[in-house]
Design an enzyme around this catalytic site. Sequence first.
Site, mmCIF file in Angstrom:
data_model
loop_
_atom_site.group_PDB
_atom_site.id
_atom_site.type_symbol
_atom_site.label_atom_id
_atom_site.label_comp_id
_atom_site.label_asym_id
_atom_site.label_seq_id
_atom_site.Cartn_x
_atom_site.Cartn_y
_atom_site.Cartn_z
ATOM 1 N N ARG A 297 -13.176 25.310 12.322
ATOM 2 C CA ARG A 297 -13.651 25.211 10.939
ATOM 3 C C ARG A 297 -12.904 26.217 10.059
ATOM 4 O O ARG A 297 -12.893 27.403 10.329
ATOM 5 C CB ARG A 297 -15.154 25.470 10.859
ATOM 6 C CG ARG A 297 -15.759 25.126 9.498
ATOM 7 C CD ARG A 297 -17.272 25.313 9.487
ATOM 8 N NE ARG A 297 -17.928 24.567 10.550
ATOM 9 C CZ ARG A 297 -18.215 23.275 10.498
ATOM 10 N NH1 ARG A 297 -17.883 22.568 9.427
ATOM 11 N NH2 ARG A 297 -18.824 22.681 11.507
ATOM 12 N N GLU B 2 -11.434 19.954 17.591
ATOM 13 C CA GLU B 2 -11.889 19.267 16.372
ATOM 14 C C GLU B 2 -11.614 20.119 15.143
ATOM 15 O O GLU B 2 -11.763 21.344 15.165
ATOM 16 C CB GLU B 2 -13.381 18.924 16.435
ATOM 17 C CG GLU B 2 -14.311 20.112 16.332
ATOM 18 C CD GLU B 2 -15.751 19.740 15.984
ATOM 19 O OE1 GLU B 2 -16.075 19.680 14.772
ATOM 20 O OE2 GLU B 2 -16.542 19.534 16.912
ATOM 21 N N THR C 192 -17.785 17.128 11.547
ATOM 22 C CA THR C 192 -18.495 16.912 10.283
ATOM 23 C C THR C 192 -18.099 15.567 9.675
ATOM 24 O O THR C 192 -17.839 15.447 8.475
ATOM 25 C CB THR C 192 -18.253 18.070 9.299
ATOM 26 O OG1 THR C 192 -18.275 19.321 9.990
ATOM 27 C CG2 THR C 192 -19.362 18.118 8.242
ATOM 28 N N LYS D 9 -24.195 15.614 21.350
ATOM 29 C CA LYS D 9 -24.302 17.073 21.202
ATOM 30 C C LYS D 9 -25.651 17.452 20.601
ATOM 31 O O LYS D 9 -26.043 16.935 19.554
ATOM 32 C CB LYS D 9 -23.156 17.627 20.357
ATOM 33 C CG LYS D 9 -23.240 17.345 18.869
ATOM 34 C CD LYS D 9 -22.188 18.148 18.087
ATOM 35 C CE LYS D 9 -22.484 18.173 16.606
ATOM 36 N NZ LYS D 9 -21.507 18.932 15.813
ATOM 37 N N GLY E 219 -24.468 28.227 18.429
ATOM 38 C CA GLY E 219 -25.104 29.386 19.050
ATOM 39 C C GLY E 219 -24.921 29.460 20.548
ATOM 40 O O GLY E 219 -25.643 30.182 21.232
ATOM 41 N N GLY F 226 -17.265 27.436 18.103
ATOM 42 C CA GLY F 226 -16.483 27.650 16.897
ATOM 43 C C GLY F 226 -16.123 29.090 16.659
ATOM 44 O O GLY F 226 -15.070 29.565 17.082
ATOM 45 N N SER F 227 -17.013 29.830 15.988
ATOM 46 C CA SER F 227 -16.680 31.178 15.534
ATOM 47 C C SER F 227 -16.424 32.170 16.666
ATOM 48 O O SER F 227 -15.784 33.196 16.450
ATOM 49 C CB SER F 227 -17.790 31.719 14.624
ATOM 50 O OG SER F 227 -19.025 31.757 15.299
#
Length: 209
Positions: A17, A40, A69, A129, A159, A179-180
């Site tokens: 992202r 993704e 998304t 998911k 998370g 992700g992060s």
Amino acid sequence: MTLERHLTAAPLVAILRGVTPDTVVAIGQALYDAGFRAIEVPLNSPDPLDSIARLSAHFGDDCLTGAGTVLSVEAVESVAKAGGKLIVTPNTDPAVIERAVSLGLLPMPGFATATEAFAAIKAGARHLKLFPAATYGHGHIKALSAVIPTGIKLYAVGGVGADNLPVWRAAGVAGIGVGSEIFKPGFSAAEVGDRARQLILAWRAGGVA
């Protein structure tokens, strides 16, 4: 050869992202070198279709690349035109799933309830998911696993990371999306690669054959 083979080899999806087209190939290669086989680019990133096209051109059939998304049938078609094969959504929209399947893509819709899970399955999804996973907890997915048909793969996204992988693995997830923990805008390809390797090692330590 099926698209599912990438998720069988390494059932972890890297969520980029905020990635930009000028950095996406180097970051994608770092992920690939670390062992990731699914990437993704969320459609709320800068010029996402350009990034997806670059990843698709770079990897060809060697890596499952696509979009996150994804909220409409039109978006599915745009991703397909860019060469993307993975369609990840935050929600359960049968029309989006059905269009992805009809185009030969791999949909991974988000779900929370049994009703949403079965609606996604009916529409043709085989990889679901739980999102956001942290909100519902590993007990939620463990309970749902008792009624989900054999052959349907459940992923935890939101998370979930190296620190709490064991409880999610014990709950029966087939894979995760992250992700992060491995990517934020500004991370170098080398840093992404290091973080990705740590996560791959943590997953394998959790019992991957």
